[in-house]
Write an enzyme that holds these catalytic residues in place. Structure first.
Site, short mmCIF file in Angstrom:
data_model
loop_
_atom_site.label_atom_id
_atom_site.label_comp_id
_atom_site.label_asym_id
_atom_site.label_seq_id
_atom_site.Cartn_x
_atom_site.Cartn_y
_atom_site.Cartn_z
N ARG A 57 45.31 46.44 38.45
CA ARG A 57 45.58 45.88 39.77
C ARG A 57 45.11 46.90 40.79
NH1 ARG A 57 45.52 41.44 38.37
NH2 ARG A 57 47.18 39.87 38.37
N HIS A 94 36.52 40.79 41.13
CA HIS A 94 37.66 40.41 40.30
C HIS A 94 37.24 39.35 39.25
CE1 HIS A 94 42.31 40.48 40.37
NE2 HIS A 94 41.88 40.15 39.17
N GLU A 127 42.39 43.70 48.33
CA GLU A 127 41.38 42.66 48.13
C GLU A 127 41.78 41.36 48.80
OE1 GLU A 127 41.65 40.62 43.87
OE2 GLU A 127 41.47 42.80 43.66
#
Length: 316
Positions: free
Chosen positions: A236, A283, A265
């Site tokens: 993460r 991602h 993000e």
């Protein structure tokens, strides 16, 4: 039962959901807004949220008696959901472990190879039309085979990454994990994050997100790295202190980085974008149709179990 699906999902998953529930599908790909989060708890029996749908303690406080019985998260990471607040409100939370392991590990290998062998930089060179041809000292990168891999977080994904690197590239493996682990491959558990960072040529972060791991990797950890080493994050974004990473790269404390996740993000710092020795992916960790279908079906298994009063397969 009324089910809210927060983001478009693969068609096979949606078809199964519609066959079983009274479904409402949000057509946007953006996270739920504050009023939508509260409405989800208030107006639906079940909710299928995903990354960015911030079910915080404040949201639960504003809906003290929620209608919703389950948040069946689409994804293994659930740090966007306050699971403690959910539990206090009588709302169960599930996730999708296992379905994401191999795809995420594969993405880690993609980043390792791209960063170590300067693949992103090389592709930009070719696309810009500035490549002048092969020569013996062109774009020399880090040879991956036989190097030492350091894994921070030796859960399912960490072990899958270690297995690929050990068996595929002959790497020695060292790792840090909060509890003792005995992986099914030769690997040495070290006592601290800093020890792993110092020992490894390639470091991969594979811990879950959440308060306990927020900024686990910061200035002290980066200072321990070898100047040729590659740093990869597929966990993460907020596990890494992004400002500390940028400072370490600028100071030459490590050789390269490969990132699939970011602290804020989808915002990516201009400093990272401007660095040739940093690989940046949007991602993509689980971005394969069969993987996303498996995640969706796992979330539905939890929703159906909840609707039928059966034990939840994947409670968090």
């Amino acid at each position: 039962m009324k089910l809210l699906i927060s983001r478009p999902l693969p068609e096979a998953v949606l078809a199964r959901a519609r066959a079983r529930f009274d479904c409402t599908l949000r057509e946007t790909t953006q996270p739920m807004r504050a009023e939508e989060l509260r409405g989800a708890l208030r107006d639906y029996d079940l909710v299928l949220p995903t990354l960015g749908d911030a079910f915080s303690a404040e949201v639960f406080a504003d809906v003290p008696e929620p209608r919703a019985r389950l948040l069946a998260n689409f994804g293994v990471g659930y740090n966007h959901i306050d699971a403690v607040a959910a539990r206090a409100a009588g709302v169960a939370v599930t996730n999708t472990p296992g379905a994401v392991t191999d795809a995420t590990a594969d993405t880690a290998l993609t980043l390792i190879l791209m960063a170590a062998r300067r693949a992103g930089e090389g592709e930009r060179l070719v696309r810009a039309g500035t490549w002048t041809g092969w020569h013996p000292t062109q774009m020399l990168g880090l040879h991956v085979t036989g190097k030492t891999l350091g894994v921070i977080g030796m859960g399912r994904i960490g072990q899958a990454i270690a297995a690929r690197c050990h068996h595929g590239f002959g790497m020695e493996v060292v790792f840090y994990n909060r509890s003792p682990k005995t992986p099914d491959l030769p690997a040495r558990q070290l006592a601290s994050v800093a020890e792993v960072m110092a020992a490894a040529d390639i470091v991969v972060v594979a811990v879950p997100g959440g308060a306990e791991t927020h900024h686990l990797i910061g200035a002290e950890a980066f200072a321990a790295m070898q100047p040729h080493a590659v740093f990869v994050n597929i966990a993460r974004g907020d596990v890494v202190d992004e400002a500390a990473l940028i400072a370490a790269l600028q100071a030459g404390q490590l050789g390269a980085a490969g990132l699939d996740v970011y602290e804020f993000e989808p915002a990516v710092p201009e400093a990272l974008i401007g660095m040739e020795n940093v690989v940046l992916l949007p991602h993509l960790g689980t971005a394969a149709l069969e993987v996303r279908e498996a995640m969706g079906h796992m979330a539905l298994d939890n929703l159906i179990a909840c609707a039928e009063g059966a034990p939840l397969p994947n409670p968090v």
